[in-house]
Design a protein around this motif. Structure first.
Motif, mmCIF file in Angstrom:
data_model
loop_
_atom_site.group_PDB
_atom_site.id
_atom_site.type_symbol
_atom_site.label_atom_id
_atom_site.label_comp_id
_atom_site.label_asym_id
_atom_site.label_seq_id
_atom_site.Cartn_x
_atom_site.Cartn_y
_atom_site.Cartn_z
ATOM 1 N N ARG A 144 44.815 39.996 43.476
ATOM 2 C CA ARG A 144 45.527 40.798 44.202
ATOM 3 C C ARG A 144 46.517 39.810 45.482
ATOM 4 O O ARG A 144 47.028 39.798 45.725
ATOM 5 C CB ARG A 144 44.999 42.135 44.794
ATOM 6 N N PHE A 145 45.131 39.401 46.164
ATOM 7 C CA PHE A 145 44.781 38.501 47.657
ATOM 8 C C PHE A 145 45.714 36.717 47.429
ATOM 9 O O PHE A 145 44.985 35.804 48.119
ATOM 10 C CB PHE A 145 44.445 38.991 48.330
ATOM 11 N N ARG A 146 45.355 36.134 46.187
ATOM 12 C CA ARG A 146 45.457 35.222 45.508
ATOM 13 C C ARG A 146 44.436 34.344 46.432
ATOM 14 O O ARG A 146 44.610 33.617 47.073
ATOM 15 C CB ARG A 146 46.655 34.255 45.941
ATOM 16 N N TRP A 169 36.513 45.561 40.440
ATOM 17 C CA TRP A 169 37.038 45.869 41.637
ATOM 18 C C TRP A 169 37.179 44.122 42.184
ATOM 19 O O TRP A 169 38.375 43.657 42.833
ATOM 20 C CB TRP A 169 36.725 45.795 42.495
ATOM 21 N N GLY A 178 49.170 44.749 53.184
ATOM 22 C CA GLY A 178 47.826 43.711 52.760
ATOM 23 C C GLY A 178 46.900 43.178 53.375
ATOM 24 O O GLY A 178 45.797 43.827 53.280
ATOM 25 N N ASP A 215 40.358 42.154 40.855
ATOM 26 C CA ASP A 215 41.521 42.847 41.032
ATOM 27 C C ASP A 215 41.369 42.421 42.888
ATOM 28 O O ASP A 215 43.037 42.061 42.650
ATOM 29 C CB ASP A 215 41.432 43.922 41.274
ATOM 30 N N PHE A 216 40.625 42.677 43.720
ATOM 31 C CA PHE A 216 40.651 41.659 44.710
ATOM 32 C C PHE A 216 41.239 41.027 44.982
ATOM 33 O O PHE A 216 41.628 39.951 45.894
ATOM 34 C CB PHE A 216 39.418 42.185 45.870
ATOM 35 N N ARG A 258 39.891 48.671 49.795
ATOM 36 C CA ARG A 258 39.156 48.249 48.937
ATOM 37 C C ARG A 258 38.025 47.899 49.254
ATOM 38 O O ARG A 258 37.083 48.136 48.505
ATOM 39 C CB ARG A 258 40.311 46.603 48.443
ATOM 40 N N ASP A 271 45.551 47.193 52.877
ATOM 41 C CA ASP A 271 44.769 47.300 51.192
ATOM 42 C C ASP A 271 43.728 46.470 51.252
ATOM 43 O O ASP A 271 42.951 47.085 50.398
ATOM 44 C CB ASP A 271 46.188 46.426 50.815
ATOM 45 N N ARG A 324 45.268 55.637 45.773
ATOM 46 C CA ARG A 324 43.714 55.002 45.482
ATOM 47 C C ARG A 324 42.312 55.311 45.947
ATOM 48 O O ARG A 324 41.266 54.273 45.487
ATOM 49 C CB ARG A 324 44.198 53.376 45.560
ATOM 50 N N SER A 349 43.507 34.854 52.366
ATOM 51 C CA SER A 349 44.715 34.702 51.811
ATOM 52 C C SER A 349 45.920 34.784 52.603
ATOM 53 O O SER A 349 46.055 35.074 53.382
ATOM 54 C CB SER A 349 44.555 36.515 51.680
#
Length: 425
Positions: A394-396, A387, A348, A390-391, A355, A351, A290, A268
């Motif tokens: 979110r971090f491309r 999840w 980040g 999304d993970f 997760r 974050d 979260r 990422s």
């Protein structure tokens, strides 16, 4: 080869594969047979499950380097890196001219047998085969959470090997599923930061500039962190495992040091943003909420399924429960004032850390539920898939080819050995 996108939207290539422990042992045995006068493979102990632990040694010099792979079952890049290093030391005489090299092929073969993601096509594939033991069962971390008389045999083997070879440098090969690369040092190695950063740039691997694992530690350069001395207050005080009480510090008893080299499976570019975060305290509070919410979802599934799981207690359930116990204290830690000058990279990294914990717990619980054909398995599998998507989104996330992971770790180990040796002269 053309890249294609999987169900999580992550680009991947079908050739991705990490060797098994048996593959690594077979390759090491072949190296020892090819150069018996220079290279030797021997068994140095047994795991709790009775699996052998092997040490491959190259060269006969008094000064030594110890490289450890497989300390965490879910971090498979260390095995092929270790083999690449062993081959390099055999091929290049100058590498072993004044230094003998010792390679612990897998520090936790029992754990490695339970992590089944040898060829993950996506983050979901990776987590469907996921296993990482509870902290007290991890060979490097157990001394930080257990008394000396209760240490697992893998830890005692590792400590004996350190005492035998007395390395001026111990290198522990680690990895992460998604993020950037960084190095943790038990003592500074001047000059390491430059070749580390150069290697990462050439291989298109981001340097993790705010690694949550090293928050508050002095930085010797971008992505190179020096562990604070034992007795220094931890930034996340609730976490029971403390690197300063791990086997990483065993090399210090012989005048050496340890370098921990981390490399991502998926990268990422959000992990190398040095810009100050505009509202770090608010972000940390949001991540804390979260983390609690996601953990409560997993705990709810576990609580519902427990009456139906009688007799299913084992490593997966033990590890999932242990991870869930970390959350309340960690979520409280994240509501404390963040480090001064907290960057976007740091937020980040936290974050991603937040997760991982509930996702890993859910993944291991899912394996228990599937094995038991429990009615809660489909619901939990949908949650794990959501999840993972999304993970990655979110971090491309983008794939780091295995050969790049191996090359980057190899270069970093050789640079650390070279600069640490100069420091010792």
């Amino acid at each position: 080869m053309r890249h294609r996108a999987d169900e999580t939207g992550v680009s991947h290539t079908p050739e991705l594969r990490y060797p098994s422990v048996s593959d690594i042992v077979a390759s090491a045995r072949a190296l020892a047979a090819y150069r018996p006068g220079v290279c030797a493979l021997r068994q140095v102990g047994l795991s709790r499950g009775g699996r052998p632990l092997f040490l491959l040694s190259v060269g006969h010099a008094a000064r030594s380097v110890l490289v450890v792979a497989g300390a965490h079952a879910n971090e498979p890049a260390g095995g092929p890196t270790l083999l690449a290093l062993a081959q390099r030391t055999l091929d290049e005489r100058q590498l072993r001219h004044s230094t003998s090299w010792h390679f612990l092929l897998c520090a936790d073969p029992d754990g490695a047998s339970l992590h089944r993601a040898r060829a993950p096509r996506s983050l979901l594939d990776y987590h469907l085969g996921f296993y990482r033991p509870a902290g007290p069962e991890q060979p490097e971390w157990s001394p930080s959470v257990l008394p000396a008389d209760r240490l697992p045999p893998e830890t005692r083997v590792l400590t004996r090997v350190i005492d035998e070879v007395r390395p001026y440098l111990q290198v522990s090969l680690h990895g992460t599923e998604l993020g950037g690369s960084w190095v943790q040092l038990t003592r500074d190695v001047p000059g390491l930061a430059e070749p580390f950063a150069k290697s990462a740039a050439e291989l298109h691997i981001p340097v993790e500039l705010g690694a949550a694992d090293a928050v508050g530690w002095p930085a010797a350069g971008p992505g190179v962190y020096v562990m604070p001395a034992p007795g220094t207050e931890a930034v996340f005080p609730s976490l029971p495992d403390d690197a300063r009480h791990s086997t990483w510090y065993e090399a210090h008893r012989h005048g050496g040091l340890t370098a921990v080299v981390e490399v991502p499976m998926w990268a990422s570019d959000l992990m190398d943003d040095p810009a100050p975060h505009p509202a770090p305290a608010a972000a940390m509070h949001r991540l804390s909420r979260r983390l609690r919410r996601d953990t409560e979802l997993v705990a709810g599934v576990l609580q519902d399924a427990l009456p139906r799981l009688d007799g299913c207690e084992g490593p997966f359930l033990r590890a999932a429960r242990w991870m869930l116990t970390l959350v309340p204290g960690l979520a409280d830690d994240w509501t404390l004032p963040p480090p001064q000058g907290a960057t976007r990279a740091y937020i980040g990294s936290v974050d991603a850390f937040g997760r991982r914990i509930p996702l890993r717990a859910a993944a291991m619980l899912l394996r228990v539920l599937k094995e038991s054909d429990d009615r809660a398995a489909p619901r939990l599998e949908r949650l794990v898939a959501e999840w993972c998507e999304d993970f990655a989104g979110r971090f491309r996330a983008r794939r780091v080819p295995v050969e790049h992971q191996v090359e980057h770790q190899t270069r970093t180990v050789l640079a650390a050995a070279r600069h640490a040796r100069v420091e010792r002269l």
